[in-house]
Design an enzyme around this catalytic site. Structure first.
Site, PDB file in Angstrom:
ATOM      1  N   GLN A   3      19.441  -5.987  32.747  1.00  0.00           N
ATOM      2  CA  GLN A   3      20.634  -5.748  33.671  1.00  0.00           C
ATOM      3  C   GLN A   3      21.239  -4.657  33.240  1.00  0.00           C
ATOM      4  O   GLN A   3      22.077  -3.874  34.110  1.00  0.00           O
ATOM      5  CB  GLN A   3      21.611  -6.954  33.459  1.00  0.00           C
ATOM      6  CG  GLN A   3      21.061  -8.328  34.050  1.00  0.00           C
ATOM      7  CD  GLN A   3      21.843  -9.407  33.776  1.00  0.00           C
ATOM      8  OE1 GLN A   3      22.232  -9.971  32.786  1.00  0.00           O
ATOM      9  NE2 GLN A   3      22.934  -9.533  34.632  1.00  0.00           N
ATOM     10  N   GLY A  49      26.992 -14.073  29.677  1.00  0.00           N
ATOM     11  CA  GLY A  49      25.629 -13.848  29.205  1.00  0.00           C
ATOM     12  C   GLY A  49      25.055 -12.569  29.926  1.00  0.00           C
ATOM     13  O   GLY A  49      25.501 -12.149  31.070  1.00  0.00           O
ATOM     14  N   CYS A  67      25.914 -14.089  38.369  1.00  0.00           N
ATOM     15  CA  CYS A  67      25.388 -13.216  37.717  1.00  0.00           C
ATOM     16  C   CYS A  67      25.939 -11.710  37.901  1.00  0.00           C
ATOM     17  O   CYS A  67      26.322 -11.522  39.160  1.00  0.00           O
ATOM     18  CB  CYS A  67      23.821 -13.104  38.099  1.00  0.00           C
ATOM     19  SG  CYS A  67      22.852 -12.123  37.296  1.00  0.00           S
TER      20      CYS A  67
HETATM   21  C1  QAP Z   1      24.710 -16.214  33.324  1.00  0.00           C
HETATM   22  O1  QAP Z   1      26.665 -14.916  34.259  1.00  0.00           O
HETATM   23  C2  QAP Z   1      25.047 -17.788  33.601  1.00  0.00           C
HETATM   24  O2  QAP Z   1      29.643 -12.440  40.322  1.00  0.00           O
HETATM   25  C3  QAP Z   1      25.890 -15.234  33.086  1.00  0.00           C
HETATM   26  O3  QAP Z   1      32.021 -11.025  40.054  1.00  0.00           O
HETATM   27  C4  QAP Z   1      25.481 -18.339  34.846  1.00  0.00           C
HETATM   28  O4  QAP Z   1      28.087 -13.930  32.971  1.00  0.00           O
HETATM   29  C5  QAP Z   1      25.373 -18.176  32.399  1.00  0.00           C
HETATM   30  C6  QAP Z   1      30.126 -12.703  36.610  1.00  0.00           C
HETATM   31  C7  QAP Z   1      25.783 -19.643  34.890  1.00  0.00           C
HETATM   32  C8  QAP Z   1      25.935 -19.624  32.350  1.00  0.00           C
HETATM   33  C9  QAP Z   1      25.898 -20.086  33.529  1.00  0.00           C
HETATM   34  C10 QAP Z   1      29.681 -13.026  37.785  1.00  0.00           C
HETATM   35  C11 QAP Z   1      31.268 -12.031  36.510  1.00  0.00           C
HETATM   36  C12 QAP Z   1      29.377 -13.092  35.342  1.00  0.00           C
HETATM   37  C13 QAP Z   1      30.183 -12.159  38.939  1.00  0.00           C
HETATM   38  C14 QAP Z   1      27.822 -14.225  34.016  1.00  0.00           C
HETATM   39  C15 QAP Z   1      31.509 -11.629  38.859  1.00  0.00           C
HETATM   40  C16 QAP Z   1      32.047 -11.228  37.467  1.00  0.00           C
HETATM   41  C17 QAP Z   1      28.256 -13.733  35.391  1.00  0.00           C
HETATM   42 CO    CO Z   2      22.080 -12.901  35.388  1.00  0.00          CO
END
Ligand code: QAP
Ligand code: CO
Length: 177
Positions: A50, A45, A97
């Site tokens: 961002q 997401g 995130c």
């Molecule tokens: C938001 O989050 C979300 O720390 C999207 O090193 C969160 O795509 C949706 C990510 C929880 C549903 C449930 C984070 C990638 C990606 C990191 C993300 C990282 C590499 C986060």
């Molecule tokens: Co986020």
């Protein structure tokens, strides 16, 4: 085109985004850039803020519910000017995130939500979401309001986060120089 991701504690993440009023080719290119950026950083997401654009745009592309867990572009949701119309229940999920790299913590959200929004052509849409989709959309809508998931942590967990995150940033800096 890949866009640079704004990371905490950058103050730009606190901006309250504004509605989109023009649904033109420029918006479509921006949505495509958001998608490329999200996929190449292993995200599921992403909100426009961002990538430094304070407009009410978010995208979600959940992995398939199978062994491979591949992200099919056919399942991509492009959600513009979302409004939560109703919500029910509560659920807890370990969130992360792209703007808070390498940190994950349990967050409470509504279990299910209904939203109205517009698609890339400005057409009015509705969506009923539960499970991970509901959580992802709520996480991204919070970004549009200038809120990060770490703001929902208890005082103790937030302190633990600030300590860990500062240590990690120090380490990253020492590796660069
Ligand atoms: C938001 O989050 C979300 O720390 C999207 O090193 C969160 O795509 C949706 C990510 C929880 C549903 C449930 C984070 C990638 C990606 C990191 C993300 C990282 C590499 C986060
Ligand atoms: Co986020």
């Amino acid at each position: 085109m890949m866009l640079p991701i704004v990371t905490y504690p950058d103050k730009r993440l606190k901006i309250v985004s504004k509605d989109v009023t023009t649904f033109d080719a420029k918006l479509h290119t921006f949505l495509d850039d958001m998608y490329e950026t999200m996929i190449n950083t292993n995200g599921i997401g992403l909100a426009a803020i961002q990538v430094d654009r304070p407009i009410n745009v978010l995208i979600v592309n959940l992995p398939n519910d199978d062994e491979e867990g591949t992200q099919d572009k056919a399942n991509l949701l492009e959600i513009i000017n979302p409004v939560i119309t109703h919500s029910e229940g509560t659920t807890v999920y370990q969130e992360g995130c792209l703007s808070v790299p390498k940190f994950y913590e349990d967050v409470e959200r509504f279990e299910s939500i209904g939203i109205t929004y517009q698609n890339r052509d400005g057409e009015a849409c509705t969506l009923e979401a539960d499970g991970l989709l509901s959580i992802a959309i709520q996480h991204e809508i919070d970004h549009l309001l200038g809120k990060l998931f770490i703001e929902k942590l208890s005082y103790g967990r937030r302190k633990k986060f600030e300590k860990e995150y500062k240590r990690m940033q120090k380490e990253l800096k020492s590796k660069k120089s």
